[in-house]
Write an enzyme that holds these catalytic residues in place. Structure first.
Site, PDB file in Angstrom:
ATOM      1  N   HIS A  71       0.697  -1.024   0.028  1.00 24.53           N
ATOM      2  CA  HIS A  71       0.084  -0.115   0.096  1.00 24.53           C
ATOM      3  C   HIS A  71       0.987   1.343  -0.135  1.00 24.53           C
ATOM      4  CE1 HIS A  71       0.151  -0.021   4.671  1.00 24.53           C
ATOM      5  NE2 HIS A  71       0.063   1.155   4.393  1.00 24.53           N
ATOM      6  N   SER A  73       3.937   2.152   8.574  1.00 30.09           N
ATOM      7  CA  SER A  73       3.736   1.345   7.531  1.00 30.09           C
ATOM      8  C   SER A  73       5.073   0.875   6.804  1.00 30.09           C
ATOM      9  CB  SER A  73       2.533   1.594   6.299  1.00 30.09           C
ATOM     10  OG  SER A  73       1.462   1.364   6.852  1.00 30.09           O
ATOM     11  N   ASP A  89       1.166  -7.715   2.326  1.00 35.34           N
ATOM     12  CA  ASP A  89       1.315  -6.334   2.055  1.00 35.34           C
ATOM     13  C   ASP A  89       2.808  -6.000   1.824  1.00 35.34           C
ATOM     14  OD1 ASP A  89       0.864  -3.544   1.740  1.00 35.34           O
ATOM     15  OD2 ASP A  89      -0.522  -3.294   3.655  1.00 35.34           O
TER      16      ASP A  89
HETATM   17  N1  ARG Z   1      -4.700   0.535   7.451  1.00 33.33           N
HETATM   18  C1  ARG Z   1      -3.313   0.744   6.843  1.00 33.33           C
HETATM   19  C2  ARG Z   1      -2.818   1.942   6.882  1.00 33.33           C
HETATM   20  O1  ARG Z   1      -3.165   2.977   7.471  1.00 33.33           O
HETATM   21  C3  ARG Z   1      -3.450   0.242   5.406  1.00 33.33           C
HETATM   22  C4  ARG Z   1      -4.154   1.224   4.447  1.00 33.33           C
HETATM   23  C5  ARG Z   1      -4.004   0.762   3.034  1.00 33.33           C
HETATM   24  N2  ARG Z   1      -4.966  -0.446   2.803  1.00 33.33           N
HETATM   25  C6  ARG Z   1      -6.232  -0.267   2.339  1.00 33.33           C
HETATM   26  N3  ARG Z   1      -7.001  -1.150   2.173  1.00 33.33           N
HETATM   27  N4  ARG Z   1      -6.576   1.051   2.115  1.00 33.33           N
HETATM   28  O2  ARG Z   1      -2.032   2.608   5.863  1.00 33.33           O
HETATM   29  N1  GLU Z   2      -1.232   1.515   7.619  1.00 35.12           N
HETATM   30  C1  GLU Z   2      -0.629   2.323   8.366  1.00 35.12           C
HETATM   31  C2  GLU Z   2       0.440   3.321   7.480  1.00 35.12           C
HETATM   32  O1  GLU Z   2       0.361   3.277   6.311  1.00 35.12           O
HETATM   33  C3  GLU Z   2       0.144   1.733   9.503  1.00 35.12           C
HETATM   34  C4  GLU Z   2      -1.003   1.530  10.341  1.00 35.12           C
HETATM   35  C5  GLU Z   2      -1.173   2.487  11.587  1.00 35.12           C
HETATM   36  O2  GLU Z   2      -1.737   3.438  11.605  1.00 35.12           O
HETATM   37  O3  GLU Z   2      -0.771   1.979  12.724  1.00 35.12           O
HETATM   38  O4  GLU Z   2       1.181   3.898   8.070  1.00 35.12           O
END
Ligand code: ARG
Ligand code: GLU
Length: 720
Positions: free
Chosen positions: A85, A655, A221
């Protein structure tokens, strides 16, 4: 009795906060603050192995990736690993209907196939230094905020300049603990970063937005890039003559995996947390800001989704936008639930009550700190309506793509009106707008945006007083008798900014005299009204209150440190390099429900659903599953481990961060948090907060067995 109970709560709070798990620590202070605890939790390396300026250390392999992620160097040829991502925008930009890398994945089988990514950079921290004394030199008690800020600004730029002199490095000073401390960060940035590999979205985004922010998770991921440099191993702009970067250090990769209670740490770039806010602020975020933002995003997502289902082109065009909008939509929902479940506001109030008693118990203290909480309360009460208006402006107003795009033409209009601008400058600017427009329209589908416009306007006008609306919206709502669909059809048909060929023609023959056409465009006028409202009615007041809050928060931070002398305080995340540590651990998300600390390939097969895009399983992966052809990447019990959770305190920006074991070897890649724990940006709960990491063995398995790109694994330093 009551007194004893509250005292007891505070005591508990204090103890809880000093337990490992919570905290994002400054690498150069680990030895002093954290090493004993890290060792007691099982760490076998030293703080000096993690961060050193005298010898190469793990920090030489940690990168800020793009604007908001972390990546790590995993070979002596500059190979880097981050999340799928995090590389998503790049993968998407290389994708077309013919080469749909989002769907099929991408693997460079040799270096000549690696793809350049203009605009992408990675940054290495060379060293950091505590410069609080120098930055605060000349600052005196009783100074006005403005005087204070001016002195700090002057000191900062002087120190930064001196630090950069004679080097090719960047130097930046950042405030910590709300301006009670300052650190100088010396960094090196690389601009030639090429795409090396990415799994298909069925793997890299398996579970999609449905599983996002959730455990149990089965997302592969990850994506891989490589840093290129000039012949002297120095950063350079893209050139076919550039060569792979030879790093000072790269992370060894472990195949041992992790078990429950194993020590792990995460080394990366957490973006922002707000752990020391007063209760009023938590109330504002969860009560005033999150609810409309959640609802407005829901509206937008439903529309995106409808169109993406109907067309592959729209799916590619909107996949990145969808993911971005969906991500924080879901985060805010989780955050609100977590704050409620944790009784975070009540906990803050209890702390504030104790704090006030402590402050008022001594005359000198009372003079300094006695007024803090009442001042906070007053300021937040003033901020509340403004922050609500601001939320609508951002989530509704700026949620309309063409509105932002049209506003981008203000400069061209202004310069065209300005007699001193040369014709040459105007045509250069018009050319630049033309190339912006090309990029914009590549990922634009007008009917999506038109529906979004109608939906967001309707919501906005319904929920806000007319006086909290930009003038033109107020007027048009009356003109159209609140029929926002009709208004959207009219304005999208009349504006040239919604139509690529019309706008192209206009720009091709652009002359200064044509500025009128921009200024009279209805979408441009609407955009202007929205931005004007923000700049004239919202921003001045919100800035003034925010400045006052910054100053209150700085004093409150210092006061909290005096109030709780035995508590170990960590600075809020601010996109600087940090270490967080914890143990691999399961949890109970709800009454009677237990979540194990790892997932396996079995779970992917369980979730499989060929009818749902997010749950399609690649035939090749199924083959490998059926033949159990996991090679050396299998766990001891023969299973293929996909992801694991631990109590490391992470946030957005983490991330792609490496998850390291007690020996400082790579065992995982951080990519998310659990939904029950997303309130950790405001308050951490060791019981519920877990970071989610990709098991590095699954990553290697995909590269090697699935994609047949074993040459990349051969580049790494694998330890058994
Ligand atoms: N929650 C994760 C972060 O905050 C992954 C985000 C990307 N994935 C998604 N399905 N939108 O970045
Ligand atoms: N998916 C998040 C990022 O892009 C990390 C998840 C979180 O917020 O801890 O940094």
């Amino acid at each position: 009795m009551k007194k004893i109970t509250t005292l007891f709560t505070i005591l508990l709070l204090t103890i809880r906060l000093s337990l490992a798990g919570e905290g994002m620590w400054i690498p150069m202070l680990l030895e002093q603050l954290n090493e004993p605890e890290m060792k007691s939790m099982g760490m076998r390396i030293s703080a000096e192995d993690i961060y050193s300026i005298n010898k190469s250390s793990l920090k030489d392999a940690i990168l800020l990736f793009g604007r908001g992620c972390t990546a790590e160097i995993i070979s002596d040829q500059g190979l880097i690993l981050t999340n799928h991502h995090c590389g998503y925008g790049q993968i998407q930009r290389h994708s077309t209907l013919e080469h749909d890398y989002l769907t099929t994945g991408f693997w460079a089988m040799d270096k000549s196939q690696e793809l350049p990514n203009p605009g992408l950079s990675v940054t290495l921290l060379i060293r950091m230094e505590d410069v609080s004394k120098q930055v605060l030199e000349g600052v005196k008690a009783g100074m006005s905020e403005k005087e204070r800020a001016d002195i700090i600004k002057a000191n900062t730029s002087r120190i930064e300049k001196a630090a950069m002199e004679g080097t090719s490095y960047n130097a930046r000073i950042r405030p910590f603990y709300y301006g009670n401390e300052y650190y100088l960060l010396i960094t090196q940035t690389f601009n030639d970063v090429r795409l090396v590999g990415a799994p298909p979205s069925n793997i890299g985004k398996f579970g999609g937005d449905t599983d996002n922010w959730m455990w149990p998770r089965h997302t592969g991921d990850f994506s891989m890039f490589r840093i290129y440099v000039n012949k002297n191993n120095e950063p350079a702009d893209y050139s076919p003559d550039n060569v792979p970067y030879k790093p000072k250090s790269h992370l060894p990769v472990s195949l041992k995996g992790v078990e429950k209670n194993d020590f792990t740490f995460v080394f990366g770039y957490p973006g922002s947390t707000q752990e020391y806010l007063p209760s009023y602020a938590i109330g504002m975020i969860t009560g005033t800001e999150n609810p409309p933002a959640i609802r407005l995003r829901e509206n937008r997502l439903a529309i995106f989704d409808r169109y993406m289902q109907q067309s592959d082109l729209v799916r590619i065009q909107y996949s990145n936008k969808y993911a971005g909008v969906a991500n924080y939509w879901k985060k805010m929902i989780g955050e609100n639930r977590g704050i409620r479940k944790l009784d975070a506001i009540e906990k803050k109030q209890a702390l504030e009550k104790q704090f006030t008693e402590w402050a008022n118990a001594d005359n000198a203290r009372k003079a300094l700190y006695g007024g803090l909480l009442p001042s906070f309360e007053k300021a937040y009460n003033r901020l509340l309506p403004i922050s609500e208006t601001e939320t609508y402006l951002i989530e509704a107003g700026l949620g309309i793509e063409v509105l932002r795009f049209a506003y981008g033409f203000s400069q061209l209009a202004q310069k065209s009106r300005d007699k001193t601008t040369s014709a040459e400058e105007i045509s250069k600017l018009a050319d630049q707008m033309k190339s912006n427009a090309e990029g914009y329209f590549k990922n634009y589908h007008m009917p999506v945006d038109r529906d979004v416009f109608a939906a967001l306007m309707a919501d906005w006008v319904q929920h806000q007083e007319p006086s909290a609306l930009p003038d033109l919206i107020q007027k048009q709502a009356i003109v159209w008798n609140n029929d926002f669909v009709a208004w959207s059809q009219d304005i999208y048909a009349k504006s040239m900014f919604t139509d690529e060929s019309r706008l192209g023609k206009f720009l091709n023959s652009y002359k200064a005299t044509k500025a009128k056409k921009i200024e009279s465009d209805p979408m441009f006028q609407l955009a202007q009204s929205v931005y004007d409202y923000y700049f004239s009615k919202v921003q001045p007041e919100s800035q003034q209150i925010t400045m006052q809050l910054d100053s209150l928060q700085r004093i409150y931070m210092q006061a909290l440190m005096e109030f709780q002398p035995n508590r170990r305080f960590y600075p809020d995340a601010n996109s600087t390099l940090r270490v967080t540590y914890g143990v691999v651990d399961d949890y109970y998300p709800r009454d009677a429900v237990f979540y194990r600390h790892y997932t396996t390939l079995e779970g992917i097969m369980e979730k499989e659903d060929p009818a749902i895009y997010d749950y399609v399983v690649e035939p090749r992966l199924k083959e490998l599953y059926n033949s159990k052809d996991y090679g050396r990447y299998a766990a001891n019990d023969g299973s293929m481990r996909i992801a694991f959770i631990a109590s490391n305190h992470t946030t957005g920006g983490n991330s792609g961060s490496p998850v390291l074991n007690a020996d400082g070897q790579l065992v995982g890649v951080n990519f998310d948090r659990n939904w029950e724990g997303t309130m950790s940006d405001l308050m951490y709960d060791p019981d519920q907060c877990r970071n989610i990491s990709l098991d590095i063995r699954y990553c290697l398995f995909i590269i090697d067995k699935f994609a047949g790109a074993g040459h990349l694994v051969d580049e790494m330093t694998i330890v058994d």
